[in-house]
Motif scaffolding. Structure first.
Motif, mmCIF file in Angstrom:
data_model
loop_
_atom_site.group_PDB
_atom_site.id
_atom_site.type_symbol
_atom_site.label_atom_id
_atom_site.label_comp_id
_atom_site.label_asym_id
_atom_site.label_seq_id
_atom_site.Cartn_x
_atom_site.Cartn_y
_atom_site.Cartn_z
ATOM 1 N N ILE A 46 0.767 -1.234 -0.321
ATOM 2 C CA ILE A 46 0.265 -0.400 -0.313
ATOM 3 C C ILE A 46 0.644 0.715 0.034
ATOM 4 C CG2 ILE A 46 -1.283 1.486 1.302
ATOM 5 C CD1 ILE A 46 -3.023 -1.635 2.436
ATOM 6 N N ASN A 47 0.741 2.502 -1.294
ATOM 7 C CA ASN A 47 1.860 3.326 -0.810
ATOM 8 C C ASN A 47 0.612 4.420 -0.846
ATOM 9 O OD1 ASN A 47 3.628 2.077 -1.236
ATOM 10 N ND2 ASN A 47 3.317 1.301 -3.566
ATOM 11 N N ASP A 48 1.187 5.324 -0.001
ATOM 12 C CA ASP A 48 0.210 6.881 -0.209
ATOM 13 C C ASP A 48 -1.136 6.703 0.197
ATOM 14 O OD1 ASP A 48 3.057 8.098 0.204
ATOM 15 O OD2 ASP A 48 2.687 8.272 -1.836
ATOM 16 N N LEU A 49 -1.684 5.783 1.743
ATOM 17 C CA LEU A 49 -3.382 5.813 1.288
ATOM 18 C C LEU A 49 -3.199 6.943 1.827
ATOM 19 C CD1 LEU A 49 -6.451 3.833 0.973
ATOM 20 C CD2 LEU A 49 -5.053 2.830 3.380
ATOM 21 N N THR A 50 -5.145 7.273 2.184
ATOM 22 C CA THR A 50 -5.612 7.877 2.960
ATOM 23 C C THR A 50 -7.002 7.750 3.090
ATOM 24 O OG1 THR A 50 -3.859 10.107 2.001
ATOM 25 C CG2 THR A 50 -6.315 10.642 3.158
ATOM 26 N N LEU A 51 -7.854 7.577 3.406
ATOM 27 C CA LEU A 51 -8.977 7.521 4.260
ATOM 28 C C LEU A 51 -9.355 8.523 4.841
ATOM 29 C CD1 LEU A 51 -8.363 3.543 5.908
ATOM 30 C CD2 LEU A 51 -9.590 4.212 3.686
ATOM 31 N N SER A 52 -10.987 8.843 4.523
ATOM 32 C CA SER A 52 -11.299 9.774 5.082
ATOM 33 C C SER A 52 -13.303 9.924 5.126
ATOM 34 C CB SER A 52 -11.166 11.333 4.672
ATOM 35 O OG SER A 52 -11.340 11.279 3.392
ATOM 36 N N CYS A 88 -7.404 9.229 8.263
ATOM 37 C CA CYS A 88 -5.234 8.360 8.084
ATOM 38 C C CYS A 88 -5.085 9.127 6.793
ATOM 39 C CB CYS A 88 -5.301 7.027 8.365
ATOM 40 S SG CYS A 88 -6.031 6.164 7.206
ATOM 41 N N SER A 89 -3.509 9.536 6.817
ATOM 42 C CA SER A 89 -3.272 9.923 5.755
ATOM 43 C C SER A 89 -1.992 9.378 5.512
ATOM 44 C CB SER A 89 -3.527 11.213 5.289
ATOM 45 O OG SER A 89 -2.442 12.271 6.277
ATOM 46 N N ASN A 90 -1.493 9.417 4.602
ATOM 47 C CA ASN A 90 -0.026 9.390 3.412
ATOM 48 C C ASN A 90 0.330 6.745 4.239
ATOM 49 O OD1 ASN A 90 0.287 11.432 2.086
ATOM 50 N ND2 ASN A 90 0.369 12.341 3.483
ATOM 51 N N ILE A 91 -0.325 7.127 3.659
ATOM 52 C CA ILE A 91 -0.453 5.083 4.455
ATOM 53 C C ILE A 91 0.882 4.630 3.341
ATOM 54 C CG2 ILE A 91 -0.713 3.692 5.941
ATOM 55 C CD1 ILE A 91 -2.998 4.754 7.464
#
Length: 206
Positions: free
Chosen positions: A183-189, A196-199
């Motif tokens: 997973i690259n640069d994942l953001t959930l909202s 969360c951001s930038n996971i």
């Protein structure tokens, strides 16, 4: 839906898996309500702990019959294990009887067959006497075979069917993938809130 159902006075609810989609607190609350409920209800559930807390009778489908027992599911299961144990011992004894009867039937047939062979192979003896003797023995053997066949079938009819739980085997197939997940640069909202951001995550084998 459960609250609406329970609010109806004088109802006799049929609850199909009432604990589905409930958390532990919800399950506990439903169990406490049903345990204290003055009027009756019927419930189906795969949650044995829940059943043990709320029921006082079990109605279980076992192969070709319905079995009603007093008590909760654990009480039913103990009773079932006792019945199965008795049935298994009875089946073992019946199978021994059937095996013995089959051996006796075979021995009687061989005994009569020997008399028939004596008639055919003894060319110098009194054919009439030997033939009559062989016929008499064959008749006795036929009558005995009929009785033994009847006894065998009667015992087969007494054999009990025992439920067997077939083990569930899961064959895990090995994987050569490495890594399993990236997973690259994942953001959930939500629309109004970012969770969360930038996971960035890499999950590798084992």
């Amino acid at each position: 839906m459960l609250a609406t159902l329970f609010a109806q006075d004088g109802s006799f609810p049929l609850l199909d898996e009432p604990t589905n989609h409930l958390d532990q607190d919800g399950r506990k609350q439903i169990a406490q309500y049903l345990k204290a409920k003055k009027t009756g209800f019927i419930t189906t559930s795969h949650d044995r702990d829940f059943l043990d807390k709320v029921i006082d009778h079990s109605l279980v489908i076992e192969q070709h019959q319905l079995v009603l027992t007093h008590g909760n599911y654990s009480d039913y299961f103990i009773h079932k294990e006792q019945r199965d144990s008795t049935a298994i011992k009875k089946n073992e004894n019946l199978l021994k009887d059937i095996h013995h009867l089959k051996q006796t039937r075979q021995a009687k047939f061989q005994w009569a067959q020997q008399a028939e062979n004596e008639k055919k192979n003894n060319s110098h003896a009194d054919k009439g006497f030997i033939g009559a003797k062989a016929a008499k023995m064959m008749k006795k053997a036929t009558i005995m075979k009929g009785r033994l066949d009847t006894a065998i079938e009667e015992r087969k009819g007494l054999l009990k069917e025992i439920e067997k739980v077939v083990p569930l085997t899961i064959n895990v197939l090995p994987t050569n993938h490495q890594p399993l997940l990236s997973i690259n640069d994942l953001t959930l909202s939500y629309p109004t809130k970012q969770l969360c951001s930038n996971i960035t995550i890499t999950i590798e084998k084992k």
